[in-house]
Write a protein that holds these residues in place. Structure first.
Motif, PDB file in Angstrom:
ATOM      1  N   PRO A   1      37.223  45.825  26.574  1.00 60.31           N
ATOM      2  CA  PRO A   1      35.993  47.132  26.506  1.00 60.31           C
ATOM      3  C   PRO A   1      35.528  47.565  26.406  1.00 60.31           C
ATOM      4  O   PRO A   1      35.102  49.077  26.726  1.00 60.31           O
ATOM      5  N   ASN A   2      33.946  46.928  26.749  1.00 62.33           N
ATOM      6  CA  ASN A   2      32.382  47.593  27.250  1.00 62.33           C
ATOM      7  C   ASN A   2      32.746  47.448  28.534  1.00 62.33           C
ATOM      8  O   ASN A   2      31.498  47.412  29.255  1.00 62.33           O
ATOM      9  N   ALA A   3      33.643  47.681  29.364  1.00 59.67           N
ATOM     10  CA  ALA A   3      33.737  47.686  31.284  1.00 59.67           C
ATOM     11  C   ALA A   3      33.927  49.476  31.657  1.00 59.67           C
ATOM     12  O   ALA A   3      34.344  49.719  30.870  1.00 59.67           O
ATOM     13  N   GLY A   4      32.603  49.290  32.374  1.00 60.71           N
ATOM     14  CA  GLY A   4      33.049  50.619  33.079  1.00 60.71           C
ATOM     15  C   GLY A   4      33.364  51.320  34.337  1.00 60.71           C
ATOM     16  O   GLY A   4      33.433  52.046  35.210  1.00 60.71           O
ATOM     17  N   VAL A   5      33.509  49.638  34.800  1.00 55.88           N
ATOM     18  CA  VAL A   5      33.678  49.616  36.483  1.00 55.88           C
ATOM     19  C   VAL A   5      34.100  48.054  36.577  1.00 55.88           C
ATOM     20  O   VAL A   5      34.234  47.440  36.283  1.00 55.88           O
ATOM     21  N   PHE A   6      35.935  49.235  37.663  1.00 61.03           N
ATOM     22  CA  PHE A   6      35.561  47.699  37.776  1.00 61.03           C
ATOM     23  C   PHE A   6      36.331  47.906  38.862  1.00 61.03           C
ATOM     24  O   PHE A   6      36.794  49.179  39.808  1.00 61.03           O
ATOM     25  N   LYS A   7      35.622  46.907  39.311  1.00 56.80           N
ATOM     26  CA  LYS A   7      36.004  45.576  41.239  1.00 56.80           C
ATOM     27  C   LYS A   7      36.831  46.178  42.147  1.00 56.80           C
ATOM     28  O   LYS A   7      38.035  45.335  41.561  1.00 56.80           O
ATOM     29  N   ILE A   8      37.910  45.867  42.896  1.00 55.12           N
ATOM     30  CA  ILE A   8      39.042  46.116  43.189  1.00 55.12           C
ATOM     31  C   ILE A   8      39.266  45.132  44.210  1.00 55.12           C
ATOM     32  O   ILE A   8      38.148  45.720  45.284  1.00 55.12           O
ATOM     33  N   GLU A   9      39.721  44.317  45.411  1.00 62.54           N
ATOM     34  CA  GLU A   9      39.526  43.946  46.012  1.00 62.54           C
ATOM     35  C   GLU A   9      40.434  44.530  47.531  1.00 62.54           C
ATOM     36  O   GLU A   9      41.162  45.257  47.109  1.00 62.54           O
ATOM     37  N   ASN A  10      39.786  44.920  48.201  1.00 59.57           N
ATOM     38  CA  ASN A  10      40.345  45.071  49.597  1.00 59.57           C
ATOM     39  C   ASN A  10      41.265  44.387  50.013  1.00 59.57           C
ATOM     40  O   ASN A  10      41.008  43.175  51.126  1.00 59.57           O
ATOM     41  N   HIS A  11      42.870  44.622  50.720  1.00 57.86           N
ATOM     42  CA  HIS A  11      43.233  43.664  51.429  1.00 57.86           C
ATOM     43  C   HIS A  11      43.703  45.181  53.008  1.00 57.86           C
ATOM     44  O   HIS A  11      44.517  45.661  52.097  1.00 57.86           O
ATOM     45  N   ILE A  12      43.516  43.909  53.250  1.00 57.27           N
ATOM     46  CA  ILE A  12      44.465  44.286  54.754  1.00 57.27           C
ATOM     47  C   ILE A  12      45.659  44.339  55.607  1.00 57.27           C
ATOM     48  O   ILE A  12      46.175  43.269  55.398  1.00 57.27           O
ATOM     49  N   PHE A  13      46.320  45.299  56.181  1.00 56.73           N
ATOM     50  CA  PHE A  13      47.457  45.523  56.689  1.00 56.73           C
ATOM     51  C   PHE A  13      47.382  45.915  57.741  1.00 56.73           C
ATOM     52  O   PHE A  13      47.137  47.145  58.097  1.00 56.73           O
ATOM     53  N   PRO A  14      47.486  45.108  58.537  1.00 56.83           N
ATOM     54  CA  PRO A  14      47.338  45.458  59.637  1.00 56.83           C
ATOM     55  C   PRO A  14      47.770  46.484  60.786  1.00 56.83           C
ATOM     56  O   PRO A  14      49.609  46.297  60.780  1.00 56.83           O
ATOM     57  N   LYS A  15      47.490  47.599  61.656  1.00 58.06           N
ATOM     58  CA  LYS A  15      48.316  48.850  61.962  1.00 58.06           C
ATOM     59  C   LYS A  15      49.046  48.325  62.826  1.00 58.06           C
ATOM     60  O   LYS A  15      50.084  49.373  64.103  1.00 58.06           O
ATOM     61  N   THR A  16      48.975  47.348  63.552  1.00 53.62           N
ATOM     62  CA  THR A  16      49.143  46.382  65.184  1.00 53.62           C
ATOM     63  C   THR A  16      50.350  45.916  65.181  1.00 53.62           C
ATOM     64  O   THR A  16      51.286  45.356  65.230  1.00 53.62           O
ATOM     65  N   GLN A  17      51.178  45.580  63.365  1.00 54.73           N
ATOM     66  CA  GLN A  17      52.203  44.760  62.932  1.00 54.73           C
ATOM     67  C   GLN A  17      53.016  45.318  62.601  1.00 54.73           C
ATOM     68  O   GLN A  17      52.325  46.060  61.491  1.00 54.73           O
TER      69      GLN A  17
ATOM     70  N   ASN B   1      35.452  42.387  37.360  1.00 57.79           N
ATOM     71  CA  ASN B   1      36.487  41.814  38.753  1.00 57.79           C
ATOM     72  C   ASN B   1      37.963  41.391  38.821  1.00 57.79           C
ATOM     73  O   ASN B   1      37.709  41.279  38.243  1.00 57.79           O
ATOM     74  N   VAL B   2      38.224  42.308  38.676  1.00 60.72           N
ATOM     75  CA  VAL B   2      40.195  42.972  38.387  1.00 60.72           C
ATOM     76  C   VAL B   2      40.711  41.335  39.194  1.00 60.72           C
ATOM     77  O   VAL B   2      40.597  41.463  40.897  1.00 60.72           O
ATOM     78  N   PRO B   3      41.732  40.740  39.352  1.00 61.32           N
ATOM     79  CA  PRO B   3      42.276  40.270  39.997  1.00 61.32           C
ATOM     80  C   PRO B   3      43.232  40.777  40.156  1.00 61.32           C
ATOM     81  O   PRO B   3      44.062  40.966  40.729  1.00 61.32           O
ATOM     82  N   PHE B   4      43.192  39.624  41.824  1.00 60.20           N
ATOM     83  CA  PHE B   4      44.069  40.593  42.915  1.00 60.20           C
ATOM     84  C   PHE B   4      45.156  40.967  42.783  1.00 60.20           C
ATOM     85  O   PHE B   4      46.368  41.689  42.969  1.00 60.20           O
ATOM     86  N   ASP B   5      45.831  39.599  42.537  1.00 54.50           N
ATOM     87  CA  ASP B   5      47.526  39.757  41.570  1.00 54.50           C
ATOM     88  C   ASP B   5      47.909  40.957  40.999  1.00 54.50           C
ATOM     89  O   ASP B   5      48.542  41.544  40.738  1.00 54.50           O
ATOM     90  N   VAL B   6      46.556  41.856  40.057  1.00 55.49           N
ATOM     91  CA  VAL B   6      46.500  42.556  39.162  1.00 55.49           C
ATOM     92  C   VAL B   6      46.171  44.009  39.964  1.00 55.49           C
ATOM     93  O   VAL B   6      47.673  44.706  39.282  1.00 55.49           O
ATOM     94  N   CYS B   7      45.702  43.924  41.023  1.00 51.61           N
ATOM     95  CA  CYS B   7      45.199  45.157  41.438  1.00 51.61           C
ATOM     96  C   CYS B   7      44.595  45.199  42.713  1.00 51.61           C
ATOM     97  O   CYS B   7      44.217  44.135  42.227  1.00 51.61           O
ATOM     98  N   ARG B   8      45.646  45.754  43.975  1.00 55.74           N
ATOM     99  CA  ARG B   8      44.239  45.413  44.938  1.00 55.74           C
ATOM    100  C   ARG B   8      44.203  47.018  45.580  1.00 55.74           C
ATOM    101  O   ARG B   8      45.293  47.693  45.905  1.00 55.74           O
ATOM    102  N   ILE B   9      43.326  46.701  46.859  1.00 55.74           N
ATOM    103  CA  ILE B   9      43.725  47.996  47.347  1.00 55.74           C
ATOM    104  C   ILE B   9      44.970  47.467  49.381  1.00 55.74           C
ATOM    105  O   ILE B   9      44.824  46.373  49.999  1.00 55.74           O
ATOM    106  N   ILE B  10      45.640  48.484  49.255  1.00 50.69           N
ATOM    107  CA  ILE B  10      46.080  48.370  50.530  1.00 50.69           C
ATOM    108  C   ILE B  10      45.557  49.393  51.329  1.00 50.69           C
ATOM    109  O   ILE B  10      45.749  50.661  51.180  1.00 50.69           O
ATOM    110  N   HIS B  11      44.985  48.605  52.802  1.00 56.68           N
ATOM    111  CA  HIS B  11      44.460  49.404  53.241  1.00 56.68           C
ATOM    112  C   HIS B  11      44.498  48.991  54.830  1.00 56.68           C
ATOM    113  O   HIS B  11      44.890  47.974  54.996  1.00 56.68           O
TER     114      HIS B  11
END
Length: 415
Positions: free
Chosen positions: A285-301, A364-374
């Protein structure tokens, strides 16, 4: 309006600024001011988002005026409106992240009892020359408890001939499906197809395009490091635009997602962002910033099945994110840059990958909960396909996503 038109239109006018002008030189200095906001968390101080030349820091002065005249277009001459304008020295807070560049995102703070009635502000380096100043209207005059949007994405800058139209349209449609109602983009320049897509989404009402002609004032860097890329300011003023977006949407949006145009912040355990944040905010309840991990999806594959290699999309420039389902493994020994999902009312300053000053806690949001598709060029290019993870999250949206992408490409005139 593109940057060239903006430049040709002539920036050096007086009185109140025209709505399309987003950058204004501070007189008698090399500094620039962008926009002004009342910060209720700091007792109603006026915060002017600015770009300050570090080597030439000098005393700056706030000129605050109450809107005495009904006609907002007349020159507000501070010396000609007795009792309506007041001036005093400002406090300058340079942001700690400047990546070595000479010009740095800064907050010019105006703190004075005269603040309460002020509707307009100007910053100057000369305390004796107050006529012909350009005034910014002070936004966020009132605290709001309910918001027009639940989720808004802030995209820092478009520049060069960026013309990745297919990925942009696909990303916008994915965001709609997970609950984003608004996207804000700061536009210096872009390619012709992306221009059409911008117009389409602006007309539709999902997108706000903020003109950002930074190249008319400074020599922007095309990279993040001063030693490698040189220039006056980091990445076309990316840090300034991200901070501007926080204040611009502070009382318009419940949450902001601060990320790039080729990234999607994606909930993996919840149907949409609303459900995700409902749970996260309940747990923290006291968090105002949620850090989301970046995960790379190579555009070459590419996905072998070719299921989404649609012939009609071949003529559209850009990356087809639905074809790139291979994700690079996380490297525990390498810093994995995050992006942030924030409650803007609990953030004072932000950098690209993390906030710099905030009032609430950071989670820090766990990566299995939310992550960046990059989807981008690979970072671990030496890995073969069988060393990557298959991640078909985007395919779950197929039924609604394909028709909506088609509609956007058709109606924008890109197809």
């Amino acid at each position: 309006m593109n940057a060239e038109e903006a430049g040709a239109a002539g920036w050096h006018h007086h009185g109140n600024r025209r709505p399309q002008d987003t950058i204004t030189p501070i007189p008698f200095s090399r500094h620039l001011m962008v926009s002004a906001f009342k910060d209720h968390r700091l007792g109603g101080a006026i915060r002017v988002i600015s770009i300050i030349c570090r080597q030439e820091l000098q005393p700056l002065y706030c000129v605050l005026c109450a809107n005495a005249k009904a006609d907002a277009n007349v020159d507000a001459k501070a010396d000609g409106a007795p009792g309506q304008c007041t001036s005093f020295q400002a406090k300058v807070h340079q942001h700690s992240d400047d990546f070595g560049f000479p010009f740095v995102t800064s907050d010019v703070l105006c703190l004075s009892p005269a603040l309460q009635q002020a509707t307009r502000v100007s910053i100057t380096a000369n305390p004796y020359a107050f006529h012909n100043l350009t005034f910014l209207s002070i936004q966020n005059q009132e605290v709001k408890e309910s918001f027009k949007y639940n989720f808004t994405v802030c995209i820092s800058n478009l520049f060069g001939v960026y013309n990745n139209a297919l990925q942009f349209a696909q990303t916008m449609e994915v965001y709609k499906l997970i609950g984003v109602q608004r996207v804000v983009i700061y536009n210096t320049s872009c390619g012709p197809d992306v221009e059409k897509i911008l117009k389409y989404y602006s007309k539709e009402g999902m997108l706000e395009v903020v003109p950002w002609p930074i190249d008319k004032f400074l020599k922007p860097s095309t990279g993040w490091s001063y030693d490698l890329h040189h220039g006056d300011i980091h990445y076309y003023g990316q840090l300034t635009t991200l901070n501007e977006c926080i204040y611009r949407y502070m009382y318009q949006s419940k949450y902001l997602l601060m990320n790039d145009i080729d990234e999607i912040i994606m909930p993996y355990k919840h149907a949409n962002l609303e459900n995700l944040m409902g749970i996260l905010q309940q747990q923290r309840p006291n968090a105002g910033v949620f850090k989301i991990e970046n995960h790379i999806f190579p555009k070459t594959q590419f996905d072998d099945s070719g299921r989404f290699r649609l012939p009609r999309w071949r003529s559209v420039p850009g990356v087809n994110i639905l074809e790139h389902v291979y994700r690079e493994p996380d490297r525990k020994h390498v810093f994995n840059p995050t992006k942030v999902l924030i409650n803007p009312r609990s953030v004072e300053q932000t950098s690209v990958h993390t906030t710099l000053k905030q009032f609430g806690l950071v989670f820090n949001v766990p990566f299995d909960v939310c992550r960046i598709i990059h989807v981008r060029v690979p970072l671990q290019g030496q890995l073969s396909k069988d060393q990557l993870f298959v991640d078909k999250k985007l395919w779950e949206f197929e039924k609604l996503l394909i028709p909506s992408i088609d509609r956007a490409l058709n109606e924008s005139g890109v197809l």
